[in-house]
Design a protein around this motif. Structure first.
Motif, mmCIF file in Angstrom:
data_model
loop_
_atom_site.group_PDB
_atom_site.id
_atom_site.type_symbol
_atom_site.label_atom_id
_atom_site.label_comp_id
_atom_site.label_asym_id
_atom_site.label_seq_id
_atom_site.Cartn_x
_atom_site.Cartn_y
_atom_site.Cartn_z
ATOM 1 N N TYR A 1 0.544 3.098 7.382
ATOM 2 C CA TYR A 1 -0.280 2.007 6.975
ATOM 3 C C TYR A 1 -1.317 2.386 5.808
ATOM 4 O O TYR A 1 -1.949 3.367 5.962
ATOM 5 N N SER A 2 -1.461 1.621 4.883
ATOM 6 C CA SER A 2 -2.469 1.869 3.693
ATOM 7 C C SER A 2 -3.228 0.615 3.337
ATOM 8 O O SER A 2 -2.549 -0.440 3.584
ATOM 9 N N LYS B 1 -3.908 -5.371 -3.423
ATOM 10 C CA LYS B 1 -2.525 -5.674 -2.834
ATOM 11 C C LYS B 1 -2.859 -5.894 -1.329
ATOM 12 O O LYS B 1 -2.065 -6.181 -0.812
ATOM 13 N N GLY B 2 -3.846 -5.518 -0.795
ATOM 14 C CA GLY B 2 -4.031 -5.442 0.721
ATOM 15 C C GLY B 2 -3.467 -4.529 1.468
ATOM 16 O O GLY B 2 -3.232 -3.378 0.921
ATOM 17 N N VAL B 3 -3.169 -4.635 2.737
ATOM 18 C CA VAL B 3 -2.234 -3.891 3.974
ATOM 19 C C VAL B 3 -0.866 -3.364 3.116
ATOM 20 O O VAL B 3 -0.209 -4.380 2.821
ATOM 21 N N ARG B 4 -0.587 -2.037 3.018
ATOM 22 C CA ARG B 4 0.662 -1.786 2.581
ATOM 23 C C ARG B 4 1.201 -0.967 3.611
ATOM 24 O O ARG B 4 0.513 -0.542 4.498
ATOM 25 N N PHE B 5 2.466 -0.531 3.367
ATOM 26 C CA PHE B 5 3.230 0.288 4.469
ATOM 27 C C PHE B 5 4.171 1.240 3.637
ATOM 28 O O PHE B 5 5.074 0.744 2.696
ATOM 29 N N VAL B 6 4.109 2.565 4.017
ATOM 30 C CA VAL B 6 4.953 3.607 3.205
ATOM 31 C C VAL B 6 5.745 4.150 4.366
ATOM 32 O O VAL B 6 5.314 4.919 5.276
ATOM 33 N N GLU C 1 8.223 6.791 6.359
ATOM 34 C CA GLU C 1 8.475 7.928 6.366
ATOM 35 C C GLU C 1 9.580 8.434 5.574
ATOM 36 O O GLU C 1 10.613 8.298 5.590
ATOM 37 N N GLY C 2 9.245 9.443 5.072
ATOM 38 C CA GLY C 2 10.214 10.406 4.196
ATOM 39 C C GLY C 2 10.548 9.379 2.703
ATOM 40 O O GLY C 2 11.459 9.913 2.031
ATOM 41 N N THR C 3 9.622 8.641 2.197
ATOM 42 C CA THR C 3 9.905 7.870 1.049
ATOM 43 C C THR C 3 8.394 8.010 0.233
ATOM 44 O O THR C 3 7.432 7.971 0.767
ATOM 45 N N SER C 4 8.680 7.359 -0.820
ATOM 46 C CA SER C 4 7.246 7.144 -1.680
ATOM 47 C C SER C 4 7.194 5.694 -1.996
ATOM 48 O O SER C 4 6.357 5.323 -2.658
ATOM 49 N N TYR C 5 8.000 4.925 -1.369
ATOM 50 C CA TYR C 5 7.855 3.347 -1.513
ATOM 51 C C TYR C 5 6.613 2.796 -0.757
ATOM 52 O O TYR C 5 6.192 3.083 0.223
ATOM 53 N N THR C 6 6.058 1.858 -1.499
ATOM 54 C CA THR C 6 4.900 1.179 -0.840
ATOM 55 C C THR C 6 5.228 -0.209 -0.615
ATOM 56 O O THR C 6 5.533 -0.924 -1.375
#
Length: 169
Positions: free
Chosen positions: A7-8, A13-18, A20-25
């Protein structure tokens, strides 16, 4: 480990999720219900809980697969070992049975050492039976019209055969 990602927080944009093993947010509207449900726990662990905290968790199994319920049980035991008090209500025999397994692993017999090695349990996931209390809530006798609930203690003895009353009851 449970959500398989990080989580970031982004100021715009608020809370985001990445994942594992990807660069997608991903936005929280784009992730699974389990990822959304566990975000507050992640925040509490990273920013709020201290060794004198008490975590009250109502039905943590909601939105989690059986495997993730077992992982969550392992995480909750790890939290207790840091001094965090954990109180949960659950309808999940996966969680209860996993905690009983962690009690069994604490005994450190040849059998439990092999199980721990085979399934990847670490020593910080073991817990003594004296550090766990399990209570089953059941209705009083229906015949007497007494509607009070009774708390019945169930011993987690770690012998892999804990007697858990059916959750349907």
């Amino acid at each position: 480990n449970i959500v398989r990602g990080v989580y970031s927080f982004d100021d715009t944009k608020g809370v985001r999720f990445v994942p594992e093993g990807t660069s997608y947010t991903l936005d929280m509207s784009e992730v699974s219900s389990s990822v959304r449900a566990l975000m507050p726990l992640d925040f509490l662990i990273r920013h709020c809980l201290t060794e004198s905290s008490i975590l009250l968790f109502d039905e943590p199994e909601l939105n989690l697969t059986p495997e993730n319920q077992r992982r969550l049980a392992r995480l909750l035991v790890q939290l207790t070992k840091t001094g965090v008090g954990v109180f949960i209500t659950t309808h999940s025999d996966y969680i209860v049975r996993e905690i009983n397994t962690l009690v069994a692993l604490h005994k450190q017999t040849e059998r439990t050492k092999k199980i721990a090695e085979k399934f990847g349990y670490s020593s910080d996931e073991h817990i003594a039976s004296t550090d766990v209390s399990l209570y089953y809530i059941k209705k009083q006798d229906q015949m007497t019209n007494n509607n009070d609930n009774v708390f019945e203690r169930i011993d987690l003895n770690g012998d892999f055969s804990v007697a858990i009353p059916p959750f349907d009851d």
